[in-house]
Design a protein around this motif. Sequence first.
Motif, PDB file in Angstrom:
ATOM      1  N   ARG A  93       0.881  -1.255   0.065  1.00  0.00           N
ATOM      2  CA  ARG A  93      -0.215  -0.106   0.181  1.00  0.00           C
ATOM      3  C   ARG A  93       0.792   1.296   0.094  1.00  0.00           C
ATOM      4  O   ARG A  93       0.599   2.289  -0.706  1.00  0.00           O
ATOM      5  N   SER A  94       1.887   1.106   0.762  1.00  0.00           N
ATOM      6  CA  SER A  94       2.712   2.325   0.919  1.00  0.00           C
ATOM      7  C   SER A  94       3.455   2.588  -0.254  1.00  0.00           C
ATOM      8  O   SER A  94       3.633   3.921  -0.846  1.00  0.00           O
ATOM      9  N   TRP A 162     -10.723   6.556  -0.500  1.00  0.00           N
ATOM     10  CA  TRP A 162      -9.650   6.150  -1.436  1.00  0.00           C
ATOM     11  C   TRP A 162      -9.571   5.876  -2.931  1.00  0.00           C
ATOM     12  O   TRP A 162      -8.708   6.240  -3.524  1.00  0.00           O
ATOM     13  N   ARG A 163     -10.815   5.289  -3.022  1.00  0.00           N
ATOM     14  CA  ARG A 163     -10.625   4.852  -4.490  1.00  0.00           C
ATOM     15  C   ARG A 163     -10.977   6.009  -5.416  1.00  0.00           C
ATOM     16  O   ARG A 163     -10.652   6.269  -6.560  1.00  0.00           O
ATOM     17  N   GLU A 164     -11.815   7.125  -5.017  1.00  0.00           N
ATOM     18  CA  GLU A 164     -12.029   8.270  -5.812  1.00  0.00           C
ATOM     19  C   GLU A 164     -10.646   9.192  -5.714  1.00  0.00           C
ATOM     20  O   GLU A 164     -10.310   9.872  -6.735  1.00  0.00           O
ATOM     21  N   LEU A 165      -9.865   9.200  -4.495  1.00  0.00           N
ATOM     22  CA  LEU A 165      -8.813   9.959  -4.306  1.00  0.00           C
ATOM     23  C   LEU A 165      -7.698   9.632  -5.406  1.00  0.00           C
ATOM     24  O   LEU A 165      -7.280  10.275  -6.070  1.00  0.00           O
ATOM     25  N   ARG A 180      -8.137  -2.584  -4.228  1.00  0.00           N
ATOM     26  CA  ARG A 180      -7.921  -4.191  -4.144  1.00  0.00           C
ATOM     27  C   ARG A 180      -7.144  -4.434  -2.763  1.00  0.00           C
ATOM     28  O   ARG A 180      -7.588  -5.315  -1.950  1.00  0.00           O
ATOM     29  N   LEU A 181      -6.020  -3.659  -2.761  1.00  0.00           N
ATOM     30  CA  LEU A 181      -5.035  -3.847  -1.502  1.00  0.00           C
ATOM     31  C   LEU A 181      -5.748  -3.642  -0.060  1.00  0.00           C
ATOM     32  O   LEU A 181      -5.685  -4.135   0.916  1.00  0.00           O
ATOM     33  N   ARG A 182      -6.682  -2.300  -0.460  1.00  0.00           N
ATOM     34  CA  ARG A 182      -7.385  -1.637   0.605  1.00  0.00           C
ATOM     35  C   ARG A 182      -8.438  -2.705   1.109  1.00  0.00           C
ATOM     36  O   ARG A 182      -8.815  -2.936   2.231  1.00  0.00           O
TER      37      ARG A 182
END
Length: 243
Positions: A93-94, A162-165, A180-182
């Motif tokens: 993710r990072s 997070w998807r939109e950003l 997917r990771l989130r």
Amino acid sequence: MPRTGSGNGAVTRSTLRQQIADALRDEVLGGRLKPGQEFTVKEIAEQYGVSATPVREALVDLSAQGLLDADQHRGFRVHEYSLNDYRGMIEARSLVTDSIFRGLLDGEATTTRGARAALATRIDDPRTGAALAGVRRRGEEAQRAAAAGDLNILIGYDLRFWRELSGLFGNPYLADFLHRLRVQSWVCAVQHLRRVDDLRGRLWSEHTALVDALTERDAPTAHTIVTAYDAHSLALIEQLVAD
């Protein structure tokens, strides 16, 4: 769950497949389908009152996303993630968020001049400003849910945030991978978080600060916020596992 049919307003099989996949994902995130729990296509089809075909397709989709394990003879079961899995998710993710946000914003040598110029133009576009305002509202809702310790509401708003950003700032392939990771990291985390009676004050809630930093093209601050978030998430789950 809608049934398939014919004529105007009928739900297509592909739509039904997605609806079932979304519903089952929510069941896993909600803790109603627990890690290691087994079920069959027939059981899910009967539960939602639909035919087996879209159910099977939805379960295959969720298996490809890493949320379910398929057993040729016994059906499907909810994937069991370990603490090491979670550590790997946080690391991945990072790397992805760095690529989406920091690399494009801070002018590193690895970022092309064209990419930086394109992003600057996108940020200055009034439509992007309007979209960011919408993302910020999602962040405000996520923050309220985090402060209240309401995990169900937080997960929904957090995933959408997070998807939109990431969709605004990164290429769509990285944005899809991050989503997917989130989802996977939430699936891994909820099995531990739901054992806590009171989560107030323990969940990350800096969504709007991140939006503000990105809006201002403040890459160092955005990077610091995301790094602190990942460290906070990992430390919390490690503590819960140890307890």
